[in-house]
Design a protein around this motif. Sequence first.
Motif, PDB file in Angstrom:
ATOM      1  N   VAL A  31      26.127  81.297  61.290  1.00 21.00           N
ATOM      2  CA  VAL A  31      26.605  80.107  60.619  1.00 21.00           C
ATOM      3  C   VAL A  31      28.067  79.860  60.941  1.00 21.00           C
ATOM      4  N   ALA A  32      28.866  80.926  60.940  1.00 15.19           N
ATOM      5  CA  ALA A  32      30.285  80.781  61.205  1.00 15.19           C
ATOM      6  C   ALA A  32      30.522  80.269  62.627  1.00 15.19           C
ATOM      7  N   GLY A  33      29.661  80.661  63.548  1.00 11.57           N
ATOM      8  CA  GLY A  33      29.825  80.222  64.930  1.00 11.57           C
ATOM      9  C   GLY A  33      29.317  78.822  65.179  1.00 11.57           C
ATOM     10  N   GLY A  34      28.786  78.177  64.160  1.00 11.81           N
ATOM     11  CA  GLY A  34      28.331  76.809  64.297  1.00 11.81           C
ATOM     12  C   GLY A  34      26.926  76.666  64.849  1.00 11.81           C
ATOM     13  N   GLY A  35      26.192  77.781  65.072  1.00 13.59           N
ATOM     14  CA  GLY A  35      24.847  77.710  65.604  1.00 13.59           C
ATOM     15  C   GLY A  35      23.837  78.096  64.551  1.00 13.59           C
ATOM     16  N   SER A  36      22.567  78.028  64.924  1.00 10.43           N
ATOM     17  CA  SER A  36      21.507  78.420  64.025  1.00 10.43           C
ATOM     18  C   SER A  36      21.045  79.821  64.364  1.00 10.43           C
ATOM     19  N   VAL A  37      20.217  80.395  63.499  1.00  9.30           N
ATOM     20  CA  VAL A  37      19.644  81.713  63.767  1.00  9.30           C
ATOM     21  C   VAL A  37      18.793  81.664  65.035  1.00  9.30           C
ATOM     22  N   LEU A  38      18.126  80.529  65.285  1.00 11.19           N
ATOM     23  CA  LEU A  38      17.332  80.402  66.498  1.00 11.19           C
ATOM     24  C   LEU A  38      18.209  80.418  67.740  1.00 11.19           C
ATOM     25  N   ASP A  39      19.374  79.775  67.677  1.00 10.96           N
ATOM     26  CA  ASP A  39      20.311  79.851  68.799  1.00 10.96           C
ATOM     27  C   ASP A  39      20.719  81.293  69.056  1.00 10.96           C
ATOM     28  N   GLU A  40      21.021  81.996  67.985  1.00  4.83           N
ATOM     29  CA  GLU A  40      21.427  83.394  68.122  1.00  4.83           C
ATOM     30  C   GLU A  40      20.303  84.230  68.726  1.00  4.83           C
ATOM     31  N   ALA A  41      19.065  84.004  68.231  1.00  9.93           N
ATOM     32  CA  ALA A  41      17.931  84.766  68.746  1.00  9.93           C
ATOM     33  C   ALA A  41      17.726  84.505  70.227  1.00  9.93           C
ATOM     34  N   ALA A  42      17.835  83.243  70.632  1.00  7.31           N
ATOM     35  CA  ALA A  42      17.644  82.915  72.044  1.00  7.31           C
ATOM     36  C   ALA A  42      18.694  83.596  72.914  1.00  7.31           C
ATOM     37  N   THR A  43      19.926  83.619  72.437  1.00  8.88           N
ATOM     38  CA  THR A  43      20.996  84.265  73.197  1.00  8.88           C
ATOM     39  C   THR A  43      20.733  85.757  73.360  1.00  8.88           C
ATOM     40  N   LYS A  44      20.342  86.419  72.272  1.00  5.31           N
ATOM     41  CA  LYS A  44      20.124  87.864  72.330  1.00  5.31           C
ATOM     42  C   LYS A  44      18.879  88.220  73.145  1.00  5.31           C
ATOM     43  N   ILE A  45      17.838  87.380  73.067  1.00 10.09           N
ATOM     44  CA  ILE A  45      16.650  87.621  73.887  1.00 10.09           C
ATOM     45  C   ILE A  45      17.005  87.502  75.357  1.00 10.09           C
ATOM     46  N   GLY A  46      17.790  86.468  75.689  1.00 12.70           N
ATOM     47  CA  GLY A  46      18.196  86.270  77.073  1.00 12.70           C
ATOM     48  C   GLY A  46      18.994  87.438  77.618  1.00 12.70           C
ATOM     49  N   ARG A  47      19.802  88.053  76.769  1.00 20.05           N
ATOM     50  CA  ARG A  47      20.638  89.183  77.212  1.00 20.05           C
ATOM     51  C   ARG A  47      19.868  90.488  77.280  1.00 20.05           C
ATOM     52  N   SER A  48      18.909  90.696  76.366  1.00 23.92           N
ATOM     53  CA  SER A  48      18.336  92.034  76.172  1.00 23.92           C
ATOM     54  C   SER A  48      16.910  92.205  76.664  1.00 23.92           C
ATOM     55  N   ALA A  49      16.181  91.135  76.924  1.00 28.70           N
ATOM     56  CA  ALA A  49      14.780  91.262  77.313  1.00 28.70           C
ATOM     57  C   ALA A  49      14.640  92.021  78.631  1.00 28.70           C
TER      58      ALA A  49
END
Length: 391
Positions: A31-49
């Motif tokens: 929330v503080a970064g201005g994105g949604s939880v889905l944005d965060e999930a997509a970023t982490k999936i892209g980095r860690s998958a």
Amino acid sequence: MLRGMAVAAAIVCAYGAGVVSGSGADRHAAVAGGGSVLDEAATKIGRSAAEPVGRGELDRAAIEGMLRGLGDRWAHYYPAREYDDVEGRLTGRYSGVGLWLGSTGGGDGGDGTGARTVVASVQPGTAAARAGVRAGDVIAAVGNARVDGWDVSRVAEALRGRPGESVELTVERDRRTQRFHLVRTPVPGGDVTVTDLPDHARRIRVGAFSRGTGREVRDAVTGRSPSGRPTGGVLLDLRGNPGGLLDEAVETASAFLAGGPVVTYEPRGRPAQRRTVTAPGDAGTPLVVLVDAGTASAAEIVAGSLRDRDRAVIVGSRTYGKGSVQEPIGLADGSVIELTVGRYRTPGGRNLDGVGIEPDVAVSADRPPDVAERRARTVLHGLRATMPGKD
């Protein structure tokens, strides 16, 4: 397929707020970064998958997952390029191979797949006509995909595409398999084909309700066509018609009605809209409507309204049974979400969803397409014979 008005003007966000489990710190960070939880999930999936995955792929998967969660069988997500083709079909500007499709009855092949898609007719001058595809051919595969279990609309969509692209079509004919290599071209003549029949009658074939279809049908009925007015009757052929634009369906039905109701549209959260005849049409010429299991949505609106208004005799097999209206909602990248936004009812108040229309004169879906047409022409001749002043 039945669509309401034009693409909604509002642009919606691909991701909505939701209830997501996880640590409070992660949620607050998103929330503080201005994105949604889905944005965060997509970023982490892209980095860690373990396997590389692009953001575009994740976006599409997320949107399709949300649509599945609606339980709306007609909800669909179109990337921008795919929707260009959809829009082309609705405006009558599309490329394909020139086939009109219908459906056989269930189980005739003995393989448990139920109804199968059959070539109802071949449009002259098209790729399919030049290759030798025939009416009555049963569609077995499009490309490498077997079409067992597919409905007519899905097969039709697979055959359409961009001009110059090729598609392999496999059919079954006389217990033998034949393959055709077809190159998609712009389909000539739109979705309405008019053929003169004996005794001054006319067959009007409507393949889909794209822009301008209603006007073309009205012109064919009222005499603004090369061969004049069809005083011997009209055979309106809606077999294999998957639907299209609501306005065009209303205009088509209006071509055969003097006035009054055509359909009631019940949008979610808004008052029901009663659509009536747009302008008086020909309410006296004998009329028979041909239908089958591939007759769906907007095509069922036309058949249902003419049936309920006692204007036509329906001949063929039970229609598909799609009583819902979809509207496209544009997204910022040019892609489109299509959602069910309402239901429709025939003038008699019937909801056809999952039920369809039972013809007045039934012709088994297992019979070749020309059998139903011959029966329809016989009925049309009988209607004409009962008119005042006719033998």
